[in-house]
Design a protein around this motif. Structure first.
Motif, short mmCIF file in Angstrom:
data_model
loop_
_atom_site.label_atom_id
_atom_site.label_comp_id
_atom_site.label_asym_id
_atom_site.label_seq_id
_atom_site.Cartn_x
_atom_site.Cartn_y
_atom_site.Cartn_z
N ALA A 45 0.83 -1.21 0.00
CA ALA A 45 0.00 0.00 0.00
C ALA A 45 0.86 1.26 0.00
CB ALA A 45 -0.93 -0.01 1.20
N ASP A 46 1.92 1.24 0.80
CA ASP A 46 2.79 2.41 0.88
C ASP A 46 3.55 2.60 -0.44
OD1 ASP A 46 4.01 4.46 2.86
OD2 ASP A 46 5.76 3.57 1.90
N ALA A 47 4.01 1.51 -1.02
CA ALA A 47 4.75 1.58 -2.28
C ALA A 47 3.85 2.09 -3.41
CB ALA A 47 5.31 0.21 -2.65
N TYR A 48 2.60 1.63 -3.43
CA TYR A 48 1.69 2.09 -4.47
C TYR A 48 1.40 3.59 -4.32
CZ TYR A 48 -2.33 2.62 -7.52
OH TYR A 48 -3.17 3.05 -8.51
N LYS A 49 1.22 4.02 -3.09
CA LYS A 49 0.99 5.45 -2.83
C LYS A 49 2.17 6.27 -3.32
CE LYS A 49 0.01 8.72 0.95
NZ LYS A 49 -0.18 8.85 2.43
#
Length: 284
Positions: A268-272
């Motif tokens: 989730a953090d990487a996609y953001k």
């Protein structure tokens, strides 16, 4: 003399016996997706074990399969999500070593929905072949001819047209291809995101980049080691290029929900992070 030789052998044996099983396994895994070693690496059982068979999934969203010409006189396939408004902004999406499967189509649609007025093209690098088991994927990757891969990428770039502005993203095998694609795009390149793919280490080739790079990696990746990522950063600096690296406490393939090492929070953090970067690069 014999005593010296025996002592040396004993010391080496003692050193390797001190390594943990995990550490010994890491020494046997070649650097992920490495140039001329790509074929040998794809056949390596230790490397294959980093990629568990993806869970069955059927994509039912938008988009269509298309064909485009390639410079080698053939044609290639892609999954296209066309912008609702006329746009010269393009995101090229590059598959994992499994092929252009339904998971990649879903990832392409996710970016498409979250980016404004951007054409998204997921490029089929295996000419219609898709694997569902690691050994099968290894064979496809082994059989992937470098010249054909380059021709497919050039065909996708030409399909978008000379006025297109590109960003690219890919995972694993596709992470490597995302970087290679950015170099092929020349002045049309505006952004590049690579998820745990083999970095190009040739400084002269890196000098051809016309965009910065966002690299997303895992510190526990046994295929793409933190050391190789550090070397990539150093080589990008030598080439006068900019790279931003985000290293997660995760293993290879952590952003794939079907992988046992899947890390939901890191994903989730990487996609953001990737989405924010792409929005900035592909803004009107």
């Amino acid at each position: 003399m014999k005593t010296i030789i025996i002592t040396g052998i004993t010391l080496l044996t003692s050193f390797f016996s001190m390594l943990s099983p995990t550490k010994r396994e890491e020494t046997r895994i070649p650097v992920c997706h490495g140039g001329n070693d790509m074929s040998a690496m794809a056949a390596d059982p230790a490397f294959q074990q980093l990629h568990k068979a993806p869970l069955p999934f059927t994509y039912t969203g938008a988009g269509e399969m298309i064909k485009f010409s390639t410079p080698d006189g053939q044609s290639a396939n892609g999954f296209l999500l066309k912008s609702k408004k006329a746009s010269n902004k393009w995101l090229l999406v590059y598959q994992e070593w499994w092929g252009l499967n339904d998971n990649i189509k879903q990832e392409a649609e996710k970016f498409y929905n979250d980016l404004s007025d951007v054409n998204v093209l997921a490029v089929d690098m295996y000419d219609g072949k898709v694997a569902t088991e690691p050994a099968e994927a290894g064979k496809l990757m082994q059989g992937a001819d470098k010249n054909r891969l380059t021709s497919i990428m050039k065909g996708a770039i030409a399909y978008a047209g000379p006025k297109a502005e590109f960003a690219s993203v890919g995972w694993c095998f596709g992470g490597m291809l995302s970087l290679q694609s950015a170099m092929l795009e020349g002045k049309q390149a505006k952004g590049c995101v690579m998820y745990y793919g083999r970095p190009e280490q040739d400084v002269e080739k890196l000098k051809t980049l016309q965009t910065d790079v966002l690299g997303i990696f895992g510190s526990r990746d046994k295929g793409i080691s933190p050391e190789s990522v550090k070397q990539f950063e150093e080589n990008m600096q030598k080439a006068g290029e900019k790279v931003t690296v985000k290293m997660y406490d995760a293993g290879h393939g952590f952003a794939n929900p079907s992988n046992p090492v899947y890390d939901k929070e890191a994903t989730a953090d990487a996609y953001k992070l990737a989405l924010g970067y792409l929005k900035d690069k592909l803004k009107a």
